[in-house]
Design an enzyme around this catalytic site. Structure first.
Site, PDB file in Angstrom:
ATOM      1  N   HIS A   1      47.868  33.476  45.996  1.00  0.00           N
ATOM      2  CA  HIS A   1      47.335  33.797  44.677  1.00  0.00           C
ATOM      3  C   HIS A   1      48.263  33.215  43.623  1.00  0.00           C
ATOM      4  CE1 HIS A   1      45.668  36.062  41.318  1.00  0.00           C
ATOM      5  NE2 HIS A   1      44.596  36.170  42.076  1.00  0.00           N
TER       6      HIS A   1
ATOM      7  N   ASP B   1      39.824  38.426  48.400  1.00  0.00           N
ATOM      8  CA  ASP B   1      38.664  37.757  48.975  1.00  0.00           C
ATOM      9  C   ASP B   1      38.695  37.725  50.491  1.00  0.00           C
ATOM     10  OD1 ASP B   1      37.362  37.323  46.657  1.00  0.00           O
ATOM     11  OD2 ASP B   1      38.349  35.420  46.261  1.00  0.00           O
TER      12      ASP B   1
END
Ligand code: CMC
Length: 431
Positions: A308, A366
């Protein structure tokens, strides 16, 4: 925003320049470079905005090193456990948790806007029968400005409010219709006796010929997925919405731009890409091969659902999502599904690998949301539309905040030009 007692100074060509420093409520101080160009005749260079605050915002705060995500000050873990999506929508939009009365009024208003104009059904039918639901959503949401003229004037606060309700209320209907259209089933109208998440599941999974009862545990898991994706500060799609809106574009056009940006596999498209990767890996014994590929500098392959830009410790949304995934899998009794087994083993092996530890690459939201959605029966093509419908409230809240910001200017980044220097045109016969 408060002026801090710090100043930043730098020297350019022997001349010293002082820059004010601003203090946020949380997070690092910010060097105010707004007068840099006029005073020092230089730009800053920051591709990907890794060190640039593009706006002032009071909605969401992230501390990526500590794995903190706050909406209006409230930690995401508490909201996911104790609140629900529509209450979080209210919080994001208006800044405070609602009283019971205000929440009821808000929920009723959203519920009353869930149907779309009947004529929009014809618009859907213009898409190729097997269109990806994201392609349909970008088009249909953009087309809302053609169907709802009476809420496109951004200078009218009432119209801004109505547009917000319309988008939050109709997005599940649009996403479900995009899905039904892609599989050749009839559209299912919203049911206002169901809550937001249960209504969405009903519109996706029921058919006119059979009774369908929404499982409350699945509805709760769906609501949690919506809540965990509701807003995420100045990410790529939110920044896209803000940039589109800075020109005065109408809200439906701005949100369509956000949906288009979200679709990319480095952003909201990662949940679909992650599941496809798990299927491509196929069996647990092939995991080392794919981990080796992810580590190979000459191979563009990346472990989707890992890493991320901001979270460099853990993604707090992933912690809640992982717990939700376990609950849903147990409820549905499908813990031995091969894709899910690959997911669990991949997570274990990657987390134990020094490459991922050194680069601070952890499973993100996700990774787990794809697993839950797969277990619920959604095809991968619906993963990103579900992200888009959840994020709509975040986009809208940021859009409204930007429009009431006195410092609002059209977004216009500068560049480091490296093309040809000025030169004279050469006639074609002399080239
Ligand atoms: N697999 C393998 N290596 C990776 C991965 C990955 N998933 N992510 C980053 N790296 C490596 C990358 O190769 C680089 O190595 P080096 O320093 O040797 O060049 C290093 O880690 C830093 O990567 P980066 O691309 O500079 O980091 P970034 O902050 O620009 O990218 C990211 C963040 C999310 C785009 C990236 O981690 C990625 O592509 N992940 C996979 C896609 C994904 O899951 N995206 C969903 C993000 S969460 C949902 C959302 O907010 O939209």
């Amino acid at each position: 925003m408060a002026e801090s007692n710090r100043t930043a100074s730098f020297t350019l060509d022997g001349k010293s320049h002082e820059l004010p420093v601003l203090s946020p409520t949380e997070g690092p101080d910010v060097v105010d470079i707004r007068k840099l160009y006029s005073n020092a005749d230089v730009f800053t260079y920051d591709p990907g905005f890794t060190s640039t605050a593009a706006c002032e915002s009071a909605i969401t705060f992230i501390d990526g090193d500590e794995g903190v995500l706050l909406h209006r000050g409230y930690p995401i873990g508490q909201l996911a456990e104790k609140s629900h999506y529509l209450e979080v929508c209210y919080l994001l939009l208006y800044g405070e948790l609602p009283s019971a009365d205000k929440l009821e009024t808000f929920e009723t208003t959203v519920t009353r806007h869930t149907m779309i104009h009947e004529q929009m059904h014809n618009f859907f039918r213009g898409f190729r029968r097997d269109a990806h639901p994201m392609a349909t959503m970008v088009g249909v949401v953009g087309a809302m400005s053609a169907f709802y003229h009476d809420s496109t004037d951004i200078n009218d606060s009432w119209q801004r409010e109505v547009a917000s309700f319309r988008l939050i209320a109709k997005m599940p209907t649009i996403a479900a219709m995009a899905y039904k259209y892609s599989i050749g089933q009839p559209f299912i109208y919203p049911r206002n006796d169901l809550d937001y998440a249960a209504n969405f599941l009903n519109m996706c999974f029921s058919v006119p010929s059979e009774r369908y009862d929404v499982d409350p545990i699945l509805a709760r898991a769906m609501d949690r997925i919506f809540t965990l994706h509701a807003d995420h500060e100045q990410n790529a799609s939110t920044s896209t919405v803000r940039l589109a809106s800075s020109s005065g574009a109408n809200p439906f056009a701005c949100i369509a731009a956000g949906i288009a940006c979200l679709w990319g596999p480095a952003h909201g498209g990662a949940n679909q890409a992650c599941l496809e990767m798990l299927r491509q890996i196929g069996t647990v014994d092939r995991i080392p091969e794919f981990i080796a590929r992810a580590k190979d500098k000459d191979d563009p392959f990346r472990l989707m659902g890992f890493g991320h830009r901001v979270y460099k410790n853990f993604d707090p949304r992933a912690t809640v999502m992982k717990q939700s995934a376990d609950e849903v899998l147990e409820l549905l009794g499908i813990e031995d599904n091969p894709t899910l087994q690959v997911a669990k083993e991949l997570e274990k092996q990657a987390l134990a690998d020094p490459y991922f530890a050194e680069k601070k690459l952890f499973p993100n939201v996700d990774f787990y949301s794809g697993i839950i959605l797969e277990a619920m029966g959604f095809p991968t093509s619906m993963f990103t539309p579900i992200f888009a419908l959840s994020r709509t409230v975040g986009w809208i809240s940021q859009w409204k905040e930007q429009l009431s910001d006195p410092a609002l200017k059209i977004g216009r980044p500068r560049q480091l030009y490296t093309g040809a220097a000025q030169r004279d045109y050469v006639d074609v016969e002399n080239r």
